[in-house]
Scaffold this active site. Structure first.
Site, PDB file in Angstrom:
ATOM      1  N   ARG A 172      -0.997 -10.184   8.943  1.00  0.00           N
ATOM      2  CA  ARG A 172       0.027  -9.196   9.315  1.00  0.00           C
ATOM      3  C   ARG A 172      -0.476  -8.286  10.438  1.00  0.00           C
ATOM      4  NH1 ARG A 172       3.971  -7.317   5.782  1.00  0.00           N
ATOM      5  NH2 ARG A 172       3.465  -5.144   6.147  1.00  0.00           N
ATOM      6  N   ARG A 176      -6.560  -7.631  18.865  1.00  0.00           N
ATOM      7  CA  ARG A 176      -6.288  -7.601  20.310  1.00  0.00           C
ATOM      8  C   ARG A 176      -7.560  -7.384  21.110  1.00  0.00           C
ATOM      9  NH1 ARG A 176      -2.408  -3.460  19.458  1.00  0.00           N
ATOM     10  NH2 ARG A 176      -0.481  -4.522  18.848  1.00  0.00           N
ATOM     11  N   ARG A 251       2.113  -4.974  -7.540  1.00  0.00           N
ATOM     12  CA  ARG A 251       1.168  -3.891  -7.346  1.00  0.00           C
ATOM     13  C   ARG A 251       1.972  -2.601  -7.339  1.00  0.00           C
ATOM     14  NH1 ARG A 251      -3.817  -3.566  -8.788  1.00  0.00           N
ATOM     15  NH2 ARG A 251      -4.895  -2.122  -7.404  1.00  0.00           N
ATOM     16  N   ARG A 282      -4.980   5.560   1.442  1.00  0.00           N
ATOM     17  CA  ARG A 282      -4.670   6.223   2.718  1.00  0.00           C
ATOM     18  C   ARG A 282      -4.101   7.614   2.493  1.00  0.00           C
ATOM     19  NH1 ARG A 282      -0.507   1.336   4.479  1.00  0.00           N
ATOM     20  NH2 ARG A 282       0.661   1.307   2.561  1.00  0.00           N
ATOM     21  N   GLU A 302      -2.269   8.145  -1.203  1.00  0.00           N
ATOM     22  CA  GLU A 302      -1.670   6.955  -1.819  1.00  0.00           C
ATOM     23  C   GLU A 302      -2.739   6.203  -2.612  1.00  0.00           C
ATOM     24  OE1 GLU A 302       0.953   4.876   0.943  1.00  0.00           O
ATOM     25  OE2 GLU A 302       0.328   2.976   0.060  1.00  0.00           O
ATOM     26  N   TYR A 350       6.954 -10.254   0.547  1.00  0.00           N
ATOM     27  CA  TYR A 350       6.366  -9.077   1.195  1.00  0.00           C
ATOM     28  C   TYR A 350       7.171  -8.782   2.473  1.00  0.00           C
ATOM     29  CZ  TYR A 350       2.096  -6.387   2.615  1.00  0.00           C
ATOM     30  OH  TYR A 350       1.176  -5.437   2.972  1.00  0.00           O
ATOM     31  N   ASP A 352       9.215  -6.770   5.343  1.00  0.00           N
ATOM     32  CA  ASP A 352       9.359  -5.476   5.992  1.00  0.00           C
ATOM     33  C   ASP A 352      10.850  -5.180   6.154  1.00  0.00           C
ATOM     34  OD1 ASP A 352       6.786  -4.525   6.240  1.00  0.00           O
ATOM     35  OD2 ASP A 352       6.381  -5.650   8.069  1.00  0.00           O
TER      36      ASP A 352
HETATM   37  P1  FAD Z   1      13.908  -1.502  -2.620  1.00  0.00           P
HETATM   38  O1  FAD Z   1      13.814  -0.459  -1.572  1.00  0.00           O
HETATM   39  O2  FAD Z   1      12.815  -1.605  -3.628  1.00  0.00           O
HETATM   40  O3  FAD Z   1      15.301  -1.297  -3.366  1.00  0.00           O
HETATM   41  C1  FAD Z   1      15.595  -1.870  -4.610  1.00  0.00           C
HETATM   42  C2  FAD Z   1      16.384  -0.844  -5.386  1.00  0.00           C
HETATM   43  O4  FAD Z   1      16.855  -1.433  -6.591  1.00  0.00           O
HETATM   44  C3  FAD Z   1      15.519   0.346  -5.805  1.00  0.00           C
HETATM   45  O5  FAD Z   1      16.156   1.549  -5.405  1.00  0.00           O
HETATM   46  C4  FAD Z   1      15.429   0.224  -7.312  1.00  0.00           C
HETATM   47  O6  FAD Z   1      15.357   1.482  -7.974  1.00  0.00           O
HETATM   48  C5  FAD Z   1      16.731  -0.491  -7.629  1.00  0.00           C
HETATM   49  N1  FAD Z   1      16.709  -1.224  -8.889  1.00  0.00           N
HETATM   50  C6  FAD Z   1      15.763  -2.110  -9.282  1.00  0.00           C
HETATM   51  N2  FAD Z   1      16.052  -2.564 -10.506  1.00  0.00           N
HETATM   52  C7  FAD Z   1      17.218  -1.980 -10.881  1.00  0.00           C
HETATM   53  C8  FAD Z   1      18.009  -2.025 -12.060  1.00  0.00           C
HETATM   54  N3  FAD Z   1      17.633  -2.772 -13.098  1.00  0.00           N
HETATM   55  N4  FAD Z   1      19.148  -1.296 -12.123  1.00  0.00           N
HETATM   56  C9  FAD Z   1      19.507  -0.499 -11.077  1.00  0.00           C
HETATM   57  N5  FAD Z   1      18.784  -0.399  -9.945  1.00  0.00           N
HETATM   58  C10 FAD Z   1      17.649  -1.135  -9.846  1.00  0.00           C
HETATM   59  N6  FAD Z   1       8.555  -1.897   5.846  1.00  0.00           N
HETATM   60  C11 FAD Z   1       8.557  -1.722   7.197  1.00  0.00           C
HETATM   61  O7  FAD Z   1       9.353  -2.351   7.897  1.00  0.00           O
HETATM   62  N7  FAD Z   1       7.693  -0.828   7.770  1.00  0.00           N
HETATM   63  C12 FAD Z   1       6.808  -0.095   7.050  1.00  0.00           C
HETATM   64  O8  FAD Z   1       6.060   0.709   7.613  1.00  0.00           O
HETATM   65  C13 FAD Z   1       6.790  -0.271   5.633  1.00  0.00           C
HETATM   66  N8  FAD Z   1       5.931   0.421   4.870  1.00  0.00           N
HETATM   67  C14 FAD Z   1       5.939   0.269   3.518  1.00  0.00           C
HETATM   68  C15 FAD Z   1       5.055   1.015   2.762  1.00  0.00           C
HETATM   69  C16 FAD Z   1       5.058   0.887   1.374  1.00  0.00           C
HETATM   70  C17 FAD Z   1       4.106   1.718   0.558  1.00  0.00           C
HETATM   71  C18 FAD Z   1       5.955  -0.019   0.743  1.00  0.00           C
HETATM   72  C19 FAD Z   1       5.958  -0.178  -0.754  1.00  0.00           C
HETATM   73  C20 FAD Z   1       6.824  -0.782   1.497  1.00  0.00           C
HETATM   74  C21 FAD Z   1       6.836  -0.652   2.882  1.00  0.00           C
HETATM   75  N9  FAD Z   1       7.719  -1.374   3.688  1.00  0.00           N
HETATM   76  C22 FAD Z   1       7.709  -1.203   5.055  1.00  0.00           C
HETATM   77  C23 FAD Z   1       8.672  -2.348   3.101  1.00  0.00           C
HETATM   78  C24 FAD Z   1      10.041  -1.734   2.814  1.00  0.00           C
HETATM   79  O9  FAD Z   1       9.912  -0.683   1.866  1.00  0.00           O
HETATM   80  C25 FAD Z   1      10.947  -2.826   2.232  1.00  0.00           C
HETATM   81  O10 FAD Z   1      11.070  -3.905   3.136  1.00  0.00           O
HETATM   82  C26 FAD Z   1      12.369  -2.369   1.895  1.00  0.00           C
HETATM   83  O11 FAD Z   1      12.440  -1.054   1.441  1.00  0.00           O
HETATM   84  C27 FAD Z   1      12.910  -3.294   0.822  1.00  0.00           C
HETATM   85  O12 FAD Z   1      14.256  -2.989   0.524  1.00  0.00           O
HETATM   86  P2  FAD Z   1      14.877  -3.603  -0.808  1.00  0.00           P
HETATM   87  O13 FAD Z   1      16.296  -3.184  -0.844  1.00  0.00           O
HETATM   88  O14 FAD Z   1      14.556  -5.050  -0.882  1.00  0.00           O
HETATM   89  O15 FAD Z   1      14.027  -2.955  -2.007  1.00  0.00           O
HETATM   90  N1  UDP Z   2      -6.063  -3.973   5.801  1.00  0.00           N
HETATM   91  C1  UDP Z   2      -7.408  -3.663   5.739  1.00  0.00           C
HETATM   92  N2  UDP Z   2      -7.847  -2.489   6.271  1.00  0.00           N
HETATM   93  C2  UDP Z   2      -7.015  -1.611   6.861  1.00  0.00           C
HETATM   94  C3  UDP Z   2      -5.632  -1.926   6.935  1.00  0.00           C
HETATM   95  C4  UDP Z   2      -5.198  -3.100   6.381  1.00  0.00           C
HETATM   96  O1  UDP Z   2      -8.185  -4.429   5.191  1.00  0.00           O
HETATM   97  O2  UDP Z   2      -7.469  -0.546   7.319  1.00  0.00           O
HETATM   98  C5  UDP Z   2      -5.610  -5.238   5.176  1.00  0.00           C
HETATM   99  C6  UDP Z   2      -5.300  -5.054   3.684  1.00  0.00           C
HETATM  100  O3  UDP Z   2      -5.627  -6.249   3.018  1.00  0.00           O
HETATM  101  C7  UDP Z   2      -3.802  -4.849   3.694  1.00  0.00           C
HETATM  102  C8  UDP Z   2      -3.377  -5.798   4.806  1.00  0.00           C
HETATM  103  O4  UDP Z   2      -4.414  -5.692   5.781  1.00  0.00           O
HETATM  104  O5  UDP Z   2      -3.212  -5.166   2.456  1.00  0.00           O
HETATM  105  C9  UDP Z   2      -2.029  -5.517   5.417  1.00  0.00           C
HETATM  106  O6  UDP Z   2      -2.023  -4.207   5.934  1.00  0.00           O
HETATM  107  P1  UDP Z   2      -0.702  -3.400   6.175  1.00  0.00           P
HETATM  108  O7  UDP Z   2      -1.053  -2.141   6.861  1.00  0.00           O
HETATM  109  O8  UDP Z   2       0.294  -4.303   6.806  1.00  0.00           O
HETATM  110  O9  UDP Z   2      -0.270  -3.087   4.676  1.00  0.00           O
HETATM  111  P2  UDP Z   2       0.975  -2.298   4.056  1.00  0.00           P
HETATM  112  O10 UDP Z   2       1.360  -1.230   5.052  1.00  0.00           O
HETATM  113  O11 UDP Z   2       2.018  -3.325   3.815  1.00  0.00           O
HETATM  114  O12 UDP Z   2       0.418  -1.734   2.807  1.00  0.00           O
END
Ligand code: FAD
Ligand code: UDP
Length: 370
Positions: A172, A176, A251, A282, A302, A350, A352
């Site tokens: 991911r 560079r 997770r 982080r 986090e 996984y 985005d």
């Molecule tokens: P969710 O946002 O999980 O929505 C699912 C919803 O369903 C939730 O609100 C949940 O409460 C609800 N639900 C589940 N079960 C039930 C039930 N039984 N009854 C009623 N409601 C229910 N993506 C990026 O593009 N850039 C980023 O920088 C990025 N950073 C991230 C950092 C973290 C820590 C995490 C966890 C994810 C990150 N993502 C990022 C990914 C991004 O969050 C997801 O791609 C996106 O939010 C997924 O949308 P979703 O609708 O599939 O899921």
């Molecule tokens: N990763 C790492 N060191 C860092 C940042 C990322 O080893 O400083 C690895 C780690 O395994 C992580 C993966 O790269 O799960 C993907 O990173 P990303 O930032 O895309 O993770 P997310 O934002 O989805 O948690």
């Protein structure tokens, strides 16, 4: 039977895009959400003039112009470019792995010197094709970066050794041989001015959509399944089937948020702690996503943890065991004619944000427009 065409379970990005597009086609949609607010994991909340990313840092990025135009209907985006830094025992390195990282670590100046150094360290693999995250990481950036910036961070993040994790997780990240600290290679990137929640609010603000929060589908699955002609389910696919084939692994995360009376705590929106001893992965300083000038700041530590029932399942763990089990659940899902599974949890991917939007739009094309 209710008068709705669809029940959407979950008001995250997938559910909201589906509901919005179906409503535009004249369908009546009910959205239920088990949390007390809409927007799923992209939820942001304004505190002291700062948009707090309640469930972890979210940076929107895509190379797909159609997806970028789509999301820009709902918010204006700023020019934020993600350039996290890694803190390894007080040493600061630029991410993603690039000439700045290589220079700080080895003193090398030219791309050729950096490539030679990596080539030398990659020799431990003896030409083997990488089969897991450890081998993939060493093959990409060598053993020094693997040891300082990847090994322990990954162990903290996933609770597994790098040898037990799939190689794609580390792919991911760009590697560079230029002095470019932009974490993403994508053409478009930014943070919505005023936060993400407004995007979901606007998507769901349609006469054909009703939303109820604090409602769990599993509190009355039978009722919902009999009452609605079609269900779009964005929760956990294994829970939908009452874990009958076994539990998928997820997770979970714990967030510790605090307000501090300083204007600038860490000088960057995202700092990764890549050593084993620091218990969190982080620290996010939210104001830097919007170039905030407030006198105070809000930071979030986090912590990653094992998911157990009742926790929020933030990440699917896409190793061989879980992918195989997911396939078996997917086969069950295909027999559920009135249910469409979607999103990070429904597809156990996984994803985005841009990928979730693309998947939801495809789902609408298949379901509503055909
Ligand atoms: P969710 O946002 O999980 O929505 C699912 C919803 O369903 C939730 O609100 C949940 O409460 C609800 N639900 C589940 N079960 C039930 C039930 N039984 N009854 C009623 N409601 C229910 N993506 C990026 O593009 N850039 C980023 O920088 C990025 N950073 C991230 C950092 C973290 C820590 C995490 C966890 C994810 C990150 N993502 C990022 C990914 C991004 O969050 C997801 O791609 C996106 O939010 C997924 O949308 P979703 O609708 O599939 O899921
Ligand atoms: N990763 C790492 N060191 C860092 C940042 C990322 O080893 O400083 C690895 C780690 O395994 C992580 C993966 O790269 O799960 C993907 O990173 P990303 O930032 O895309 O993770 P997310 O934002 O989805 O948690």
């Amino acid at each position: 039977m209710s008068t709705y065409d669809y029940l959407v379970v979950g008001s995250g990005l997938f559910g909201a895009v589906f509901a919005h597009e179906a409503a535009k086609q004249g369908k009546k949609v009910k959205v239920i959400e088990k949390r007390e607010h809409i927007a799923g994991n992209i939820y942001t909340k304004e505190v002291d003039g700062i948009q707090v990313h309640q469930y972890g840092a979210h940076i929107f990025h895509t190379s797909d112009k159609a997806i970028w135009d789509y999301i820009n209907q709902f918010a204006e985006f700023n020019r934020y470019t993600n350039s996290p830094v890694a803190n390894y025992k007080g040493e600061i390195y630029n991410l993603p792995f690039n000439m700045n990282t290589f220079n700080k670590l080895w003193g090398v100046v030219t791309p050729q010197e950096a490539q030679e150094k990596i080539e030398e360290q990659r020799a431990v693999l003896a030409g083997k094709t990488p089969e897991n995250l450890e081998e993939q990481a060493i093959s990409l950036v060598g053993t020094d970066i693997y040891e300082k910036l990847i090994k322990d961070y990954t162990m903290k993040q996933w609770g597994k050794e790098c040898t037990e994790l799939p190689a794609f997780i580390i792919r991911r990240l760009p590697v560079r041989f230029t002095y470019d600290n932009n974490y993403f290679n994508d053409t478009y990137q930014g943070i919505p001015i005023g936060g993400y929640t407004q995007i979901i609010e606007k998507m769901l603000a349609h006469d054909n959509i009703d939303v109820e929060v604090n409602v769990d589908f599993f509190a009355d699955k039978e009722y919902y399944m009999s009452e609605f002609p079609k269900v779009v389910f964005t929760g956990m696919i294994d829970q939908f089937f009452n874990y009958e084939l076994g539990e998928l692994e997820y997770r979970s995360l714990r967030f510790e948020t605090e307000s501090l009376p300083v204007s600038n705590y860490q000088g960057n929106a995202v700092v990764n702690y890549t050593d084993a001893e620091t218990p969190y992965t982080r620290i996010i300083e939210h104001k830097h996503f919007e170039f905030g000038q407030q006198d105070s700041t809000i930071i979030t530590k986090e912590y990653s943890k094992t998911w157990t029932k009742g926790d929020e399942p933030y990440y699917p763990v896409n190793n061989d065991r879980n992918n195989k089990l997911y396939k078996a659940y997917k086969a069950l899902a295909e027999q559920e004619e009135k249910v469409i599974f979607g999103g990070r949890l429904g597809h156990y991917r996984y994803y985005d944000m841009h990928q979730v939007i693309a998947a939801a739009l495809q789902c609408v094309r298949n379901e509503v427009l055909d």
